[in-house]
Design a protein around this motif. Sequence first.
Motif, mmCIF file in Angstrom:
data_model
loop_
_atom_site.group_PDB
_atom_site.id
_atom_site.type_symbol
_atom_site.label_atom_id
_atom_site.label_comp_id
_atom_site.label_asym_id
_atom_site.label_seq_id
_atom_site.Cartn_x
_atom_site.Cartn_y
_atom_site.Cartn_z
ATOM 1 N N MET A 1 -5.442 -4.156 8.378
ATOM 2 C CA MET A 1 -4.030 -4.578 8.358
ATOM 3 C C MET A 1 -3.874 -5.944 7.686
ATOM 4 O O MET A 1 -3.004 -6.156 6.872
ATOM 5 C CB MET A 1 -3.510 -4.639 9.803
ATOM 6 C CG MET A 1 -2.032 -4.903 9.898
ATOM 7 S SD MET A 1 -1.004 -3.826 8.880
ATOM 8 C CE MET A 1 -0.892 -2.350 9.863
ATOM 9 N N GLU A 31 -5.799 -2.763 12.439
ATOM 10 C CA GLU A 31 -4.505 -2.510 13.063
ATOM 11 C C GLU A 31 -4.648 -2.508 14.589
ATOM 12 O O GLU A 31 -5.572 -1.908 15.130
ATOM 13 C CB GLU A 31 -3.948 -1.170 12.580
ATOM 14 C CG GLU A 31 -2.576 -0.921 13.150
ATOM 15 C CD GLU A 31 -1.787 0.126 12.385
ATOM 16 O OE1 GLU A 31 -2.334 0.715 11.437
ATOM 17 O OE2 GLU A 31 -0.616 0.329 12.755
ATOM 18 N N LYS A 168 4.120 -6.204 10.619
ATOM 19 C CA LYS A 168 2.750 -5.743 10.362
ATOM 20 C C LYS A 168 1.765 -6.670 11.044
ATOM 21 O O LYS A 168 0.688 -6.265 11.438
ATOM 22 C CB LYS A 168 2.491 -5.709 8.855
ATOM 23 C CG LYS A 168 3.300 -4.621 8.177
ATOM 24 C CD LYS A 168 2.530 -3.982 7.050
ATOM 25 C CE LYS A 168 3.079 -2.616 6.756
ATOM 26 N NZ LYS A 168 3.416 -2.389 5.371
#
Lengths: 264, 296
Positions: A1, A31, A168
Amino acid sequence: MLEIKNVTKVFNAGTINEKVALDDVSLTLEEGEFITVIGTNGAGKSTLLNAIAGTWPVDSGEIWIGDTNVTKLPEYKRAKYIGRVFQDPLLGSAADMWIEENLALAKRRGQHRGLKIGITEEERKEYYGLLKEFDLGLEDRLSAKVGLLSGGQRQALTLLMATIQKPKILLLDEHTAALDPKTAAKVLETTKKVVEKNNLTTFMVTHNMKDAIAYGNRLIMMSGGKIILDIKGKEKQNMTVEKLLNRFEKASGEEFTNDAAILG
Amino acid sequence: MSIASLINRLPGGVAQGLIWGLMALGVYITFRVLKESDLTVDGSFATGGAVAVVLTVKGLPLFVVFPCAFIAGLVCGLCTGLIHTKLKIPAILSGILVQFGLYSINLHIQSSAANVSCNPDKYNVLLSLRNIPKAIIIGLIFAAVLIVVMYWFFGTEIGCAIRATGNNNAMAKAQGINIDNTKLIGFMLGNGLVALSGALMAHYQSFSDVSMGRGAIVIGLAAIIIGEVLSEAIFKKGCSFYLRLFFVVLGGVVYYLIMVLILWLKVDSQDLKLATAIIVMLALAIPNFRKGGKAC
């Protein structure tokens, strides 16, 4: 990520105040990883956070968020991917604007802002529900100015603003350092809940070793602009302040010199 | 120094005060919403007047004259905004530079004449001091329309983004707002309104003068502060954005009536600017000395 590749940042280059704040730092976050970052003053932890946020351009290296190379993007464009809570509770929200207006601004992070109405009726209902979940007693004060809130309330509101649109990556820059211990603990618990609920990739800078150990699923320690320790998994779960200090001394060859970090 | 002569002067004072109040709405955008001191207005007020009079003398219709004056003001604000955001010069200096340069531009607009007249007998003007009731009504219509439009605009997404920029740069950037753009829009709209009121003033007095904007920023600040002092005295606590804008215009009227009073007291007109400066200084200082008051 998040992928940081060989990032270097030197402040005041070529002067007697030259300071290598980030020295060829590389770091990859998967992530859903919740990383806590600790280090002595001037170790580079906040600098690394600012490099990700885009406060200023880095001297060399690359920063990727997901599939996007954000190295050259200005701060406001990166904001599309980033939720952020500052150390100073006053920095995260607009004091003269209402609670609901602040939330509406955050809701439109990364989107085009045109001549449409700044906040709709449906949004108001949504914000009421969200604030109720946060349990700050603010849900009935949607049209109160943010400047009237306490530091802890503002920090929690900023946290909600940072996550109202799933970012994010969530950047937390010692976001409880300016709060009293009781409020700080409450904001940290709220942080944990929000992060877990939304499975957020989180980068939390802290000066408090206990917090760094208690929260998150990975811990890095910085010193002299480098990452000197990277602890995850079982090892992170079994970590104690004592063990961490031990590891720090071995890794850096010096004593940890921040009393607040150890005692706090 | 008879009371009758004072009463006679009041309607004219109200009409001019309304026009200054409209100008103060423009100053409000930069001074209170963006929280920047924009000194461009001394120049852009005269630019609006110059554009309006020159186009009126050319025989253009009113619905062309006033939009053109507004656009001229937008361009003035754009210059200040670009100097501030792209060349990274502090806003106050950017405004001074543009205001200084506009003096030459305004002379060019007026074909090197220091002033140009537009006699209401010969030209089509929107308002004039010969018909003060009409001037007051037009001033009120402009005030009502502008207040409604400003209320709407600062409630839109982009309007909220401009307010957030003035409140807190760090927060605005973290929420993905391009603060260079929002500042530009703020400077442009502020000066657009100032130029529009310059055009109204030029028509009202039947001429434009390159130095007609001198001290406009001070009058604008006076109107804003007087309005805030009045609204606070009446409502004690904060009031709605509608009312705040209304009180800015009212502040302009009150300011100008004070001027009429001072003139009626036979204060030498050369001391008028000193008197204004002192009034504004006091008005700016009062909130700072009151408990809980915030600095400007």
